[in-house]
Design a protein around this motif. Sequence first.
Motif, mmCIF file in Angstrom:
data_model
loop_
_atom_site.group_PDB
_atom_site.id
_atom_site.type_symbol
_atom_site.label_atom_id
_atom_site.label_comp_id
_atom_site.label_asym_id
_atom_site.label_seq_id
_atom_site.Cartn_x
_atom_site.Cartn_y
_atom_site.Cartn_z
ATOM 1 N N ARG A 1 -7.800 0.541 0.530
ATOM 2 C CA ARG A 1 -8.953 0.665 1.426
ATOM 3 C C ARG A 1 -9.383 -0.698 1.950
ATOM 4 O O ARG A 1 -9.676 -0.868 3.135
ATOM 5 C CB ARG A 1 -10.103 1.342 0.682
ATOM 6 C CG ARG A 1 -11.347 1.549 1.536
ATOM 7 C CD ARG A 1 -12.440 2.242 0.781
ATOM 8 N NE ARG A 1 -12.842 1.467 -0.381
ATOM 9 C CZ ARG A 1 -13.738 1.865 -1.269
ATOM 10 N NH1 ARG A 1 -14.292 3.054 -1.164
ATOM 11 N NH2 ARG A 1 -14.066 1.111 -2.282
ATOM 12 N N ARG A 2 -9.374 -1.711 1.087
ATOM 13 C CA ARG A 2 -9.769 -3.067 1.492
ATOM 14 C C ARG A 2 -8.800 -3.645 2.520
ATOM 15 O O ARG A 2 -9.223 -4.249 3.510
ATOM 16 C CB ARG A 2 -9.868 -3.973 0.258
ATOM 17 C CG ARG A 2 -10.399 -5.366 0.566
ATOM 18 C CD ARG A 2 -10.621 -6.190 -0.694
ATOM 19 N NE ARG A 2 -9.420 -6.325 -1.501
ATOM 20 C CZ ARG A 2 -9.195 -5.712 -2.661
ATOM 21 N NH1 ARG A 2 -10.088 -4.907 -3.171
ATOM 22 N NH2 ARG A 2 -8.075 -5.905 -3.329
ATOM 23 N N VAL A 3 -7.491 -3.447 2.327
ATOM 24 C CA VAL A 3 -6.486 -3.952 3.268
ATOM 25 C C VAL A 3 -6.741 -3.381 4.662
ATOM 26 O O VAL A 3 -6.733 -4.106 5.660
ATOM 27 C CB VAL A 3 -5.059 -3.593 2.782
ATOM 28 C CG1 VAL A 3 -4.025 -3.768 3.876
ATOM 29 C CG2 VAL A 3 -4.688 -4.440 1.564
ATOM 30 N N VAL B 1 -5.170 3.627 -10.931
ATOM 31 C CA VAL B 1 -5.210 4.283 -9.626
ATOM 32 C C VAL B 1 -6.442 3.867 -8.823
ATOM 33 O O VAL B 1 -6.334 3.554 -7.635
ATOM 34 C CB VAL B 1 -5.138 5.817 -9.788
ATOM 35 C CG1 VAL B 1 -5.375 6.524 -8.466
ATOM 36 C CG2 VAL B 1 -3.781 6.213 -10.372
ATOM 37 N N ALA B 2 -7.610 3.842 -9.440
ATOM 38 C CA ALA B 2 -8.832 3.518 -8.698
ATOM 39 C C ALA B 2 -8.747 2.123 -8.089
ATOM 40 O O ALA B 2 -9.093 1.926 -6.916
ATOM 41 C CB ALA B 2 -10.054 3.649 -9.599
ATOM 42 N N ARG B 3 -8.295 1.146 -8.855
ATOM 43 C CA ARG B 3 -8.211 -0.226 -8.339
ATOM 44 C C ARG B 3 -7.202 -0.321 -7.208
ATOM 45 O O ARG B 3 -7.434 -0.981 -6.192
ATOM 46 C CB ARG B 3 -7.846 -1.211 -9.453
ATOM 47 C CG ARG B 3 -7.854 -2.682 -8.982
ATOM 48 C CD ARG B 3 -7.300 -3.619 -10.046
ATOM 49 N NE ARG B 3 -5.915 -3.324 -10.381
ATOM 50 C CZ ARG B 3 -4.860 -3.705 -9.635
ATOM 51 N NH1 ARG B 3 -5.025 -4.361 -8.517
ATOM 52 N NH2 ARG B 3 -3.636 -3.402 -10.027
ATOM 53 N N LYS B 4 -6.055 0.337 -7.363
ATOM 54 C CA LYS B 4 -5.026 0.269 -6.330
ATOM 55 C C LYS B 4 -5.459 0.972 -5.050
ATOM 56 O O LYS B 4 -5.171 0.511 -3.946
ATOM 57 C CB LYS B 4 -3.710 0.844 -6.854
ATOM 58 C CG LYS B 4 -3.078 -0.051 -7.910
ATOM 59 C CD LYS B 4 -1.812 0.564 -8.466
ATOM 60 C CE LYS B 4 -1.179 -0.322 -9.515
ATOM 61 N NZ LYS B 4 0.026 0.301 -10.096
ATOM 62 N N VAL C 1 0.842 -1.197 0.000
ATOM 63 C CA VAL C 1 0.000 0.000 0.000
ATOM 64 C C VAL C 1 0.880 1.250 0.000
ATOM 65 O O VAL C 1 0.627 2.197 -0.751
ATOM 66 C CB VAL C 1 -0.963 -0.018 1.203
ATOM 67 C CG1 VAL C 1 -1.612 1.346 1.407
ATOM 68 C CG2 VAL C 1 -2.022 -1.101 1.026
ATOM 69 N N LEU C 2 1.929 1.258 0.822
ATOM 70 C CA LEU C 2 2.830 2.413 0.865
ATOM 71 C C LEU C 2 3.523 2.633 -0.476
ATOM 72 O O LEU C 2 3.693 3.777 -0.901
ATOM 73 C CB LEU C 2 3.873 2.251 1.977
ATOM 74 C CG LEU C 2 3.373 2.511 3.387
ATOM 75 C CD1 LEU C 2 4.464 2.190 4.408
ATOM 76 C CD2 LEU C 2 2.915 3.948 3.543
ATOM 77 N N GLN C 3 3.906 1.563 -1.162
ATOM 78 C CA GLN C 3 4.527 1.706 -2.478
ATOM 79 C C GLN C 3 3.559 2.365 -3.454
ATOM 80 O O GLN C 3 3.938 3.303 -4.171
ATOM 81 C CB GLN C 3 4.969 0.341 -3.017
ATOM 82 C CG GLN C 3 6.196 -0.206 -2.335
ATOM 83 C CD GLN C 3 6.508 -1.624 -2.789
ATOM 84 O OE1 GLN C 3 5.620 -2.434 -3.035
ATOM 85 N NE2 GLN C 3 7.802 -1.929 -2.888
ATOM 86 N N ASP C 4 2.318 1.889 -3.474
ATOM 87 C CA ASP C 4 1.320 2.492 -4.369
ATOM 88 C C ASP C 4 1.102 3.957 -4.018
ATOM 89 O O ASP C 4 1.107 4.821 -4.906
ATOM 90 C CB ASP C 4 -0.017 1.742 -4.265
ATOM 91 C CG ASP C 4 0.001 0.401 -4.975
ATOM 92 O OD1 ASP C 4 0.901 0.165 -5.810
ATOM 93 O OD2 ASP C 4 -0.908 -0.410 -4.706
ATOM 94 N N LEU C 5 0.911 4.260 -2.734
ATOM 95 C CA LEU C 5 0.660 5.637 -2.326
ATOM 96 C C LEU C 5 1.838 6.531 -2.666
ATOM 97 O O LEU C 5 1.646 7.669 -3.125
ATOM 98 C CB LEU C 5 0.346 5.704 -0.826
ATOM 99 C CG LEU C 5 -0.971 5.064 -0.396
ATOM 100 C CD1 LEU C 5 -1.100 5.094 1.124
ATOM 101 C CD2 LEU C 5 -2.160 5.720 -1.062
#
Length: 106
Positions: free
Chosen positions: A63-65, A55-58, A18-22
């Motif tokens: 949010r799911r995590v 972006v939306a899927r990631k 999640v941090l990598q994506d953000l």
Amino acid sequence: MDMSSREIRMPLSEVVAVLQDLNEFVVSLDRLGSRQASGTADEHTVGKFIADWDVARKLARARRVISVALDAQLSEEDNAEINALCDQGRFYGTDSVTSPSADRSS
């Protein structure tokens, strides 16, 4: 519920993903903002980035995590309170200025 003193545990691998994506989103959007300011990018460029980088899927995955961790570790009442707080967020397209339905009525 006093959320300031509560802790939630999450698998490190999921937090890192999640941090990598953000981080990619923050850095990329900052660069896009700089390009827009200099005139070398426009709204189409931002839209292309959002689509191409999924972006939306990631963001939905992030949010799911977090939601899964909350659901597993907090009471149903606590989770209901958190959901109510999240429902109070600002959502694009919910006011008359940006609503697609408002555009169609003119």
